[in-house]
Design a protein around this motif. Sequence first.
Motif, short mmCIF file in Angstrom:
data_model
loop_
_atom_site.label_atom_id
_atom_site.label_comp_id
_atom_site.label_asym_id
_atom_site.label_seq_id
_atom_site.Cartn_x
_atom_site.Cartn_y
_atom_site.Cartn_z
N ARG A 29 0.83 -1.20 0.00
CA ARG A 29 0.00 0.00 0.00
C ARG A 29 0.87 1.25 0.00
O ARG A 29 0.59 2.21 -0.74
N ILE A 30 1.93 1.25 0.80
CA ILE A 30 2.81 2.41 0.86
C ILE A 30 3.52 2.62 -0.46
O ILE A 30 3.62 3.75 -0.97
N LYS A 32 2.51 1.71 -3.37
CA LYS A 32 1.53 2.20 -4.35
C LYS A 32 1.29 3.69 -4.18
O LYS A 32 1.10 4.41 -5.17
N SER A 33 1.32 4.16 -2.92
CA SER A 33 1.12 5.59 -2.70
C SER A 33 2.31 6.39 -3.22
O SER A 33 2.14 7.51 -3.72
N LYS A 36 1.82 6.50 -7.02
CA LYS A 36 0.73 7.42 -7.33
C LYS A 36 1.20 8.87 -7.23
O LYS A 36 0.84 9.72 -8.06
N ALA A 37 2.01 9.15 -6.22
CA ALA A 37 2.51 10.52 -6.03
C ALA A 37 3.45 10.92 -7.17
O ALA A 37 3.43 12.07 -7.62
N LYS A 40 1.36 11.80 -10.07
CA LYS A 40 0.66 13.07 -9.84
C LYS A 40 1.54 14.27 -10.18
O LYS A 40 1.07 15.27 -10.71
N GLU A 160 4.88 13.22 -0.09
CA GLU A 160 3.43 13.06 -0.16
C GLU A 160 2.99 11.74 0.47
O GLU A 160 1.87 11.65 1.01
N ALA A 161 3.86 10.73 0.45
CA ALA A 161 3.54 9.45 1.07
C ALA A 161 3.79 9.47 2.58
O ALA A 161 3.59 8.45 3.26
#
Length: 440
Positions: A29-30, A32-33, A36-37, A40, A160-161
Amino acid sequence: MIIKRPNYKKLQFIALILFSIMSFSQNNRIEKSIIKAVDKHSENAIDLIKESVNINSGTMNFEGVKTVGRLFQKELDKLGFKTELTNGDAYGRAGHLIATRKGKKGPKFLMIGHLDTVFELDSPFQDYTMLNDSIMKGPGVADMKGGDVIIILAMQALHEAGLLDDMSIEIVMTGDEEKSGDPLELSKKALIDAAKRADIALGFENGDNNPKTIVVSRRGSADWQLKVNGNPAHSSQIFTEAIGAGAIYETSRILNEFYVQLAKEKDLTFNPGFIIGGTTLQPDEDGTGGHAFGKTNVVSQDVMVRGDLRAVSLDQLVKAKATMERIVSENYPKTNAELTFSAGAYPPLAKTDGNVKLLGYYNTVSQDLGFGPVKAVNPRNAGAADISFTSEYVDMAIDGLGLTGGGDDHTINETGDLNTVAIQAKITAVLMYRLVNSKL
C-alpha cells in the motif's frame, strides 16, 4: 473426554504467516502511494526540466548556474529541506546547491546532481525543442538537468507518502561538474564532506543513456603532459654521438611504448590528444593549441604532448602511471623527457561488493515495479563524474539514475527520453523506502 492441547508451533507459524501477509499488504500500500505521487507530479516535473534547460548554465556562466540553483532550491524548500547556495569564489566557480533533511531511521543518503552544462553563452544550443511527444532535444537535458529533476520528483513522492520525515538525506548539486574549479580540494570539499556523513550515495548522471543499466564503477581521469628535449643541429648530423635522435624521435618512442605496454590493459585508456614539436614551441596559455617552428633540415629540439589517462581503480591508475614514468626515463641518445600528471584528477569509482549489492537492490525494485531487469554498465562506457569523489567514504554507491534514453551528450544533438523521468523517480523513491525500512 479427551482434551487436545493446542499445537503452539502450528499457531506460531499461522501467526507468522498472517503477520507477513499484513506486513506485505501495508508495504504494498505504501509503495503504491509512492508510485501514485510520482504520477501526480510528473507533468510538473517535465515543465521544470523545460524551464531549467532554457536557462543557460554553462559552467563559466556563474549567474546562469546560480539561477538554476535557485530554481531547484525553491522546490526543495517546499519539501522541508534546509537549503543553501554556496559561494564558489575560492575555487573560481559559481558554487553548489546543498539541501539536507535529518531523520531517525535507516541509512544516511547522499544524492548527487550538478547544475552546470558544457554549453556556454556563446553556444548556438540554448533552448529545448521536442522531437516528438517524448524526446526532448536541449542543452543539458540529459547531462544532467533531467537527473536533478528526478531527484526532486522522488523527494516529492516520498513527502506526499508521509515518508520523508523518517529519512536522513543530503542532496549536493555541484556547479562545476563539467569544468571543475581550482583547487580541486576546495571545489569538491562540500561533496566529499557530505560523502563522509553518508552511508549510501546515489548519482543521477545519465550513465550510458540506457535505462536498463546502472553504474557501479566509473573510471577516474587524470591529465598528463609530456615535454621532450633534444639537441638541435643540421639534419645531416642526426644519430651521431654528439647530436643523438632528436626530440620528435624520442617522443615517438615514448608514445609507441605506451601503446605496446599498456594498450591491452582492461578498462585502461591513455590518449595523447595534443602534440606540437619542432625547433621552437609557442603553446597557448590554455593548453589547447599552439605554434611550432621547424625545418625539414633541422633536428627537432622540443616537443610537447598533452593527454589524459583513465583507469577503473586507484591501483590500476598507480600502476599505469609508474609504467609511463619508467618508459619516459629510458631515453634515446642525447634526449631527455619529463612526464607530469595534473594535481586535479577525478578518482575512479571502484567496483565494490557494496556497490554491486546496491545494484542488486535497485534491480529487484525495478523488476517488482514492472520495469524489467537492470544490469551494470561497462565502465568503458561511463566517464568520470562527481560520484567518484565518494568512493573512499560510503559503503554503497551507484550512478546513472538520471534521465536516460537519449544520446550525443555534450553536443548540439543532446537528447533525453522524458518517459524515463517517472520510471527513474519511482524506482529511486521505492528503493529508498525499502532501504530505510529494511525491506530488502
